[in-house]
Design a protein around this motif. Structure first.
Motif, PDB file in Angstrom:
ATOM      1  N   VAL A 131       0.161  -4.701  11.464  1.00 33.33           N
ATOM      2  CA  VAL A 131      -1.174  -5.162  11.082  1.00 33.33           C
ATOM      3  C   VAL A 131      -1.990  -4.006  10.521  1.00 33.33           C
ATOM      4  O   VAL A 131      -2.658  -4.141   9.486  1.00 33.33           O
ATOM      5  N   LEU A 132      -1.939  -2.854  11.175  1.00 30.15           N
ATOM      6  CA  LEU A 132      -2.677  -1.694  10.678  1.00 30.15           C
ATOM      7  C   LEU A 132      -2.198  -1.290   9.292  1.00 30.15           C
ATOM      8  O   LEU A 132      -2.994  -0.974   8.408  1.00 30.15           O
ATOM      9  N   MET A 133      -0.884  -1.344   9.068  1.00 29.57           N
ATOM     10  CA  MET A 133      -0.360  -1.006   7.748  1.00 29.57           C
ATOM     11  C   MET A 133      -0.852  -1.975   6.687  1.00 29.57           C
ATOM     12  O   MET A 133      -1.225  -1.583   5.580  1.00 29.57           O
ATOM     13  N   LEU A 134      -0.901  -3.268   7.034  1.00 29.07           N
ATOM     14  CA  LEU A 134      -1.409  -4.248   6.077  1.00 29.07           C
ATOM     15  C   LEU A 134      -2.879  -4.016   5.765  1.00 29.07           C
ATOM     16  O   LEU A 134      -3.318  -4.169   4.615  1.00 29.07           O
ATOM     17  N   LEU A 135      -3.667  -3.668   6.768  1.00 27.57           N
ATOM     18  CA  LEU A 135      -5.070  -3.385   6.525  1.00 27.57           C
ATOM     19  C   LEU A 135      -5.234  -2.204   5.577  1.00 27.57           C
ATOM     20  O   LEU A 135      -6.079  -2.215   4.670  1.00 27.57           O
ATOM     21  N   TRP A 136      -4.413  -1.171   5.751  1.00 21.41           N
ATOM     22  CA  TRP A 136      -4.481  -0.021   4.855  1.00 21.41           C
ATOM     23  C   TRP A 136      -4.047  -0.402   3.444  1.00 21.41           C
ATOM     24  O   TRP A 136      -4.627   0.047   2.460  1.00 21.41           O
ATOM     25  N   GLN A 137      -3.040  -1.238   3.337  1.00 18.23           N
ATOM     26  CA  GLN A 137      -2.601  -1.663   2.008  1.00 18.23           C
ATOM     27  C   GLN A 137      -3.676  -2.487   1.317  1.00 18.23           C
ATOM     28  O   GLN A 137      -3.950  -2.314   0.124  1.00 18.23           O
ATOM     29  N   GLY A 138      -4.280  -3.411   2.062  1.00 15.30           N
ATOM     30  CA  GLY A 138      -5.364  -4.194   1.485  1.00 15.30           C
ATOM     31  C   GLY A 138      -6.544  -3.331   1.089  1.00 15.30           C
ATOM     32  O   GLY A 138      -7.182  -3.551   0.054  1.00 15.30           O
ATOM     33  N   LEU A 139      -6.848  -2.328   1.902  1.00 11.06           N
ATOM     34  CA  LEU A 139      -7.927  -1.400   1.591  1.00 11.06           C
ATOM     35  C   LEU A 139      -7.620  -0.645   0.300  1.00 11.06           C
ATOM     36  O   LEU A 139      -8.513  -0.437  -0.546  1.00 11.06           O
ATOM     37  N   GLY A 140      -6.374  -0.234   0.123  1.00  6.46           N
ATOM     38  CA  GLY A 140      -5.998   0.484  -1.089  1.00  6.46           C
ATOM     39  C   GLY A 140      -6.215  -0.339  -2.338  1.00  6.46           C
ATOM     40  O   GLY A 140      -6.736   0.151  -3.348  1.00  6.46           O
ATOM     41  N   GLU A 141      -5.830  -1.620  -2.295  1.00  9.08           N
ATOM     42  CA  GLU A 141      -6.039  -2.500  -3.439  1.00  9.08           C
ATOM     43  C   GLU A 141      -7.533  -2.698  -3.698  1.00  9.08           C
ATOM     44  O   GLU A 141      -7.981  -2.717  -4.846  1.00  9.08           O
ATOM     45  N   TYR A 142      -8.295  -2.839  -2.649  1.00  7.66           N
ATOM     46  CA  TYR A 142      -9.742  -3.015  -2.790  1.00  7.66           C
ATOM     47  C   TYR A 142     -10.375  -1.798  -3.460  1.00  7.66           C
ATOM     48  O   TYR A 142     -11.208  -1.936  -4.370  1.00  7.66           O
ATOM     49  N   MET A 143      -9.983  -0.600  -3.030  1.00  7.48           N
ATOM     50  CA  MET A 143     -10.563   0.613  -3.604  1.00  7.48           C
ATOM     51  C   MET A 143     -10.170   0.772  -5.063  1.00  7.48           C
ATOM     52  O   MET A 143     -10.969   1.237  -5.881  1.00  7.48           O
ATOM     53  N   ARG A 144      -8.963   0.371  -5.410  1.00  6.76           N
ATOM     54  CA  ARG A 144      -8.553   0.454  -6.812  1.00  6.76           C
ATOM     55  C   ARG A 144      -9.442  -0.428  -7.675  1.00  6.76           C
ATOM     56  O   ARG A 144      -9.899  -0.024  -8.742  1.00  6.76           O
ATOM     57  N   ARG A 145      -9.720  -1.632  -7.197  1.00  2.89           N
ATOM     58  CA  ARG A 145     -10.547  -2.551  -7.978  1.00  2.89           C
ATOM     59  C   ARG A 145     -11.995  -2.078  -8.070  1.00  2.89           C
ATOM     60  O   ARG A 145     -12.692  -2.383  -9.041  1.00  2.89           O
TER      61      ARG A 145
END
Length: 254
Positions: A131-145
């Motif tokens: 779950v923590l890894m998914l949150l970090w991945q989602g955060l990465g996509e958000y920051m890119r956008r």
């Protein structure tokens, strides 16, 4: 704004086919995040100052924030969440949440390129790492956008033991992870770590803080005391340029 289908599929493959990550798209999904936060903060951690009749952890920042959700695809339950404040929404709000605890005036020149993250919360049954890894991945996509170059926010350390572990964590991390002087912040209500000279039997660094440190984040000053959450809070700043190679793939464009 929804995370892309490509990113979600990638997240499922790298973490668990049982889990998926999205941004909350309506009021009901935001309430799911607030409900999880309430259960973890009040019912699990016993933070009685947050008790309310609605059974939701909600504040004035929530309407301005985006809410990452990790959902169990079998039960449809939200099992992880992270609250994100974009630069444009921070301007609308007039401040970041961290400013309740810290003077961040030295970071004024970064505001237009900085996402603030907070209220990280994971259900106890799902704390194996996926779950923590998914949150970090989602955060990465958000920051890119958002075209953001910095991630900022408060990370909490429980004071349930009287503060010994919080003081030990700060002393352990500060030598290698303190920010340059230009990025220092000051707590409004300092946590008196100097008065806790005893050494904790075992230094227990919270997983979220470990993730930040491994990714190249800085500790930007002494910890603040948050009496509502009974915690010592560190202000962390993560320049994306500091990411180590083993984490960079989670922030790269799909």
């Amino acid at each position: 704004m929804q995370l892309s289908d490509t990113q979600i599929a990638h997240s499922r493959k790298t973490a668990s086919p049982r889990l998926s990550v999205t941004l909350a798209s309506n009021v009901d999904e935001v309430r799911e995040a607030q409900s999880l936060r309430y259960r973890m903060f009040v019912q699990t951690l016993g933070l009685h100052s947050l008790i309310n009749a609605d059974g939701l952890d909600a504040d004035e920042f929530d309407p301005f924030c985006d809410h990452l959700l990790v959902r169990d695809n079998q039960t449809l339950e939200v099992v992880g969440t992270y609250r994100l404040l974009s630069p444009s929404k921070a301007r609308q709000m007039g401040r970041m949440y961290s400013e309740n605890e810290f003077d961040v005036s030295r970071l004024a020149n970064l505001r237009g390129r900085m996402v603030e993250a907070g209220r990280a919360c994971i259900h106890p049954d799902y704390r194996g790492g996926s779950v923590l890894m998914l949150l970090w991945q989602g955060l990465g996509e958000y920051m890119r956008r958002e075209n953001a170059e910095y991630l900022a926010g408060c990370a909490s350390i429980s004071l349930a033991d009287g503060g010994q572990n919080a003081a030990a964590v700060y002393r352990t991390l500060v030598e290698q992870h303190m920010s340059p002087l230009d990025y220092r912040v000051k707590p409004h209500l300092p946590f008196p770590f100097e008065q806790l000279q005893g050494i904790a039997q075992e230094t227990n660094i919270p997983p979220l803080i470990k993730g930040y440190m491994r990714s190249g984040a800085w500790i930007c000053g002494e910890p603040a005391w948050d009496p509502d959450f009974d915690s010592a809070d560190l202000f962390l700043l993560l320049p994306l340029a500091n990411l180590e190679s083993r984490y960079a793939r989670h922030f790269a464009a799909a």
